[in-house]
Design a protein around this motif. Sequence first.
Motif, PDB file in Angstrom:
ATOM      1  N   PRO A 202       0.815  -1.227   0.000  1.00  0.00           N
ATOM      2  CA  PRO A 202       0.000   0.000   0.000  1.00  0.00           C
ATOM      3  C   PRO A 202       0.848   1.276   0.000  1.00  0.00           C
ATOM      4  O   PRO A 202       0.315   2.357   0.230  1.00  0.00           O
ATOM      5  CB  PRO A 202      -0.794  -0.131   1.295  1.00  0.00           C
ATOM      6  N   ALA A 203       2.150   1.151  -0.280  1.00  0.00           N
ATOM      7  CA  ALA A 203       3.053   2.295  -0.162  1.00  0.00           C
ATOM      8  C   ALA A 203       2.625   3.469  -1.032  1.00  0.00           C
ATOM      9  O   ALA A 203       2.516   4.612  -0.559  1.00  0.00           O
ATOM     10  CB  ALA A 203       4.487   1.875  -0.520  1.00  0.00           C
ATOM     11  N   GLU A 204       2.394   3.217  -2.308  1.00  0.00           N
ATOM     12  CA  GLU A 204       2.052   4.313  -3.218  1.00  0.00           C
ATOM     13  C   GLU A 204       0.683   4.909  -2.882  1.00  0.00           C
ATOM     14  O   GLU A 204       0.489   6.128  -2.917  1.00  0.00           O
ATOM     15  CB  GLU A 204       2.072   3.818  -4.673  1.00  0.00           C
ATOM     16  N   ALA A 205      -0.250   4.037  -2.541  1.00  0.00           N
ATOM     17  CA  ALA A 205      -1.581   4.524  -2.166  1.00  0.00           C
ATOM     18  C   ALA A 205      -1.510   5.375  -0.903  1.00  0.00           C
ATOM     19  O   ALA A 205      -2.175   6.414  -0.811  1.00  0.00           O
ATOM     20  CB  ALA A 205      -2.517   3.336  -1.948  1.00  0.00           C
ATOM     21  N   MET A 206      -0.688   4.962   0.065  1.00  0.00           N
ATOM     22  CA  MET A 206      -0.524   5.725   1.299  1.00  0.00           C
ATOM     23  C   MET A 206      -0.012   7.133   0.997  1.00  0.00           C
ATOM     24  O   MET A 206      -0.531   8.129   1.524  1.00  0.00           O
ATOM     25  CB  MET A 206       0.441   5.007   2.240  1.00  0.00           C
ATOM     26  N   CYS A 207       0.991   7.213   0.112  1.00  0.00           N
ATOM     27  CA  CYS A 207       1.549   8.519  -0.251  1.00  0.00           C
ATOM     28  C   CYS A 207       0.520   9.390  -0.950  1.00  0.00           C
ATOM     29  O   CYS A 207       0.423  10.595  -0.678  1.00  0.00           O
ATOM     30  CB  CYS A 207       2.779   8.328  -1.149  1.00  0.00           C
ATOM     31  N   HIS A 230       0.526  11.493  11.370  1.00  0.00           N
ATOM     32  CA  HIS A 230       1.266  10.248  11.534  1.00  0.00           C
ATOM     33  C   HIS A 230       0.951   9.326  10.360  1.00  0.00           C
ATOM     34  O   HIS A 230      -0.167   9.294   9.854  1.00  0.00           O
ATOM     35  CB  HIS A 230       0.871   9.549  12.836  1.00  0.00           C
ATOM     36  N   ALA A 231       1.961   8.569   9.931  1.00  0.00           N
ATOM     37  CA  ALA A 231       1.773   7.540   8.895  1.00  0.00           C
ATOM     38  C   ALA A 231       2.773   6.420   9.156  1.00  0.00           C
ATOM     39  O   ALA A 231       3.905   6.672   9.582  1.00  0.00           O
ATOM     40  CB  ALA A 231       1.972   8.122   7.507  1.00  0.00           C
ATOM     41  N   GLN A 232       2.341   5.212   8.911  1.00  0.00           N
ATOM     42  CA  GLN A 232       3.227   4.063   9.104  1.00  0.00           C
ATOM     43  C   GLN A 232       2.996   3.056   7.988  1.00  0.00           C
ATOM     44  O   GLN A 232       1.862   2.686   7.693  1.00  0.00           O
ATOM     45  CB  GLN A 232       2.984   3.399  10.457  1.00  0.00           C
ATOM     46  N   LEU A 233       4.093   2.600   7.401  1.00  0.00           N
ATOM     47  CA  LEU A 233       4.040   1.602   6.334  1.00  0.00           C
ATOM     48  C   LEU A 233       4.711   0.334   6.831  1.00  0.00           C
ATOM     49  O   LEU A 233       5.922   0.319   7.093  1.00  0.00           O
ATOM     50  CB  LEU A 233       4.757   2.116   5.087  1.00  0.00           C
ATOM     51  N   GLY A 234       3.943  -0.730   6.972  1.00  0.00           N
ATOM     52  CA  GLY A 234       4.503  -2.001   7.410  1.00  0.00           C
ATOM     53  C   GLY A 234       5.237  -1.894   8.726  1.00  0.00           C
ATOM     54  O   GLY A 234       4.940  -1.056   9.577  1.00  0.00           O
ATOM     55  N   ASN A 235       6.245  -2.774   8.897  1.00  0.00           N
ATOM     56  CA  ASN A 235       7.098  -2.772  10.080  1.00  0.00           C
ATOM     57  C   ASN A 235       8.554  -2.749   9.643  1.00  0.00           C
ATOM     58  O   ASN A 235       8.856  -2.876   8.445  1.00  0.00           O
ATOM     59  CB  ASN A 235       6.821  -4.011  10.941  1.00  0.00           C
ATOM     60  N   VAL A 236       9.453  -2.609  10.579  1.00  0.00           N
ATOM     61  CA  VAL A 236      10.875  -2.601  10.243  1.00  0.00           C
ATOM     62  C   VAL A 236      11.304  -4.030   9.923  1.00  0.00           C
ATOM     63  O   VAL A 236      11.524  -4.850  10.822  1.00  0.00           O
ATOM     64  CB  VAL A 236      11.713  -2.024  11.404  1.00  0.00           C
ATOM     65  N   ALA A 237      11.365  -4.359   8.635  1.00  0.00           N
ATOM     66  CA  ALA A 237      11.745  -5.700   8.190  1.00  0.00           C
ATOM     67  C   ALA A 237      12.250  -5.587   6.752  1.00  0.00           C
ATOM     68  O   ALA A 237      11.454  -5.417   5.824  1.00  0.00           O
ATOM     69  CB  ALA A 237      10.552  -6.651   8.271  1.00  0.00           C
ATOM     70  N   PHE A 238      13.560  -5.664   6.581  1.00  0.00           N
ATOM     71  CA  PHE A 238      14.141  -5.458   5.252  1.00  0.00           C
ATOM     72  C   PHE A 238      13.857  -6.610   4.291  1.00  0.00           C
ATOM     73  O   PHE A 238      14.022  -6.477   3.091  1.00  0.00           O
ATOM     74  CB  PHE A 238      15.653  -5.227   5.376  1.00  0.00           C
ATOM     75  N   GLY A 239      13.399  -7.733   4.831  1.00  0.00           N
ATOM     76  CA  GLY A 239      13.113  -8.864   3.955  1.00  0.00           C
ATOM     77  C   GLY A 239      11.658  -8.976   3.581  1.00  0.00           C
ATOM     78  O   GLY A 239      11.239 -10.002   3.024  1.00  0.00           O
ATOM     79  N   GLU A 244       0.509  -3.652   4.959  1.00  0.00           N
ATOM     80  CA  GLU A 244      -0.386  -2.818   5.764  1.00  0.00           C
ATOM     81  C   GLU A 244       0.166  -1.388   5.845  1.00  0.00           C
ATOM     82  O   GLU A 244       1.377  -1.178   5.774  1.00  0.00           O
ATOM     83  CB  GLU A 244      -0.509  -3.376   7.194  1.00  0.00           C
ATOM     84  N   ALA A 245      -0.731  -0.436   6.000  1.00  0.00           N
ATOM     85  CA  ALA A 245      -0.327   0.953   6.198  1.00  0.00           C
ATOM     86  C   ALA A 245      -1.383   1.675   7.020  1.00  0.00           C
ATOM     87  O   ALA A 245      -2.567   1.302   7.015  1.00  0.00           O
ATOM     88  CB  ALA A 245      -0.117   1.666   4.863  1.00  0.00           C
ATOM     89  N   VAL A 246      -0.937   2.718   7.729  1.00  0.00           N
ATOM     90  CA  VAL A 246      -1.849   3.535   8.536  1.00  0.00           C
ATOM     91  C   VAL A 246      -1.561   5.006   8.273  1.00  0.00           C
ATOM     92  O   VAL A 246      -0.396   5.417   8.208  1.00  0.00           O
ATOM     93  CB  VAL A 246      -1.673   3.249  10.048  1.00  0.00           C
ATOM     94  N   VAL A 247      -2.612   5.790   8.102  1.00  0.00           N
ATOM     95  CA  VAL A 247      -2.500   7.242   7.970  1.00  0.00           C
ATOM     96  C   VAL A 247      -3.430   7.878   8.997  1.00  0.00           C
ATOM     97  O   VAL A 247      -4.603   7.506   9.084  1.00  0.00           O
ATOM     98  CB  VAL A 247      -2.869   7.727   6.550  1.00  0.00           C
ATOM     99  N   MET A 248      -2.898   8.823   9.777  1.00  0.00           N
ATOM    100  CA  MET A 248      -3.714   9.521  10.757  1.00  0.00           C
ATOM    101  C   MET A 248      -3.715  11.018  10.451  1.00  0.00           C
ATOM    102  O   MET A 248      -2.652  11.590  10.209  1.00  0.00           O
ATOM    103  CB  MET A 248      -3.177   9.285  12.171  1.00  0.00           C
ATOM    104  N   ALA A 249      -4.881  11.609  10.466  1.00  0.00           N
ATOM    105  CA  ALA A 249      -4.992  13.025  10.120  1.00  0.00           C
ATOM    106  C   ALA A 249      -6.049  13.698  10.978  1.00  0.00           C
ATOM    107  O   ALA A 249      -6.987  13.054  11.457  1.00  0.00           O
ATOM    108  CB  ALA A 249      -5.343  13.191   8.651  1.00  0.00           C
TER     109      ALA A 249
END
Length: 384
Positions: A202-207, A230-239, A244-249
């Motif tokens: 969902p990275a591009e959609a989140m942006c 606030h916005a969050q894309l996934g979790n810290v995991a390079f692999g 999932e993504a969250v946007v708060m406004a």
Amino acid sequence: MKQTDLKSLLALRKTLHKNPEVSGQEIETSKRIKEFFIPLKPDLIIEKLGGEGIAFVFEGLEKGPVSLYRCELDGLPIQEKNDIPHISTLPGKSHVCGHDGHMAIISGLGLELSKNRPQKGKVVLLFQPAEETGEGAAAILKDPKFQQIKPDYAFALHNLPGYELNQVIIKKGAFAASSVGMIVKLHGRTSHSAHPEAGNSPAEAMCKIILALERLPDAMKKFTLVTVGHAQLGNVAFGTTPGEAVVMATLRSFDNETRDKLVGYAEKLIALIAKEYGLTFEITYTESFAATHNDPDAWHLGNEAAKKLKLKTKHIRVPFRWSEDFGLFSDYTKTLLFGLGSGKKQPQLHEPNFDFPDEIIPTGIQMFLEIMAQIHGKPEITQS
């Protein structure tokens, strides 16, 4: 006001400042306020009002209108950074909005009313919980115990940094904005980062949603503002390719109807973007604040009080963009929220080095007493 009374209010203010409690957890604060008021012998104490709220009723000799004066019990989840003797003793909690000072002002009214009851009607001093989260006013108004009050007028003040000490800031009509927090959760499909094509990020959609939300006010005729906090894309995991993504406004306007229209447009926009990228989504809301609307009659009472006290008064033309939970009372009775200048060099509200200036406590008390005199007549002296 006697110096002994003022000293007791300053001591109360500093005790409250040292012991802040956040929204919904104001148990000890409410107890301290009750302990302060018991010697003042109010005619009625209403406890557990909308949670930890507490109200004190002082009755006049004759029947008449009911006026309510509100302050806030809650502090903030902010670590205080101050070099003062009464700094918060609770880590991560503080009164850096000045609610301790507001409580001292309303407690000062209690001191005056204990000696001089209103001539007619009733005066209600309300200590409201959960103002910072926008939940307290709704809980109070829904509480069956509120039916014992039914005010004809409701008044409140808020200290305002950036204005001269003791200056009254007032406006007829819209005074503070309506706002709501929007939480958008986007659901795609997770995959290995070596094979992103196997998932649906969902990275591009989140942006796109972040940019589109903040530009949405451009299409509105009346003032609106969207701030993505606030916005969050996934979790810290390079692999991993995130799924999932969250946007708060925060969405705000100067009236409830325009805010609701803005929310509707935002929902449609999010649905379109999610569909474009094959995502599912859900939207939830938090911290909803109604617009604060100053009734002309209540405004007149406040304006006359400032004139009588010969206070420097600023009549603003544009409402404030921040929100106040007091706004919900505007839907139930005639309300006035006014500002009281807390110093041009004072740190802004919610900054970690803010501390309420004690110098404005007597002015706040006098403003409310002058408003009371207009509604309830000259006070009846019941004790020396």
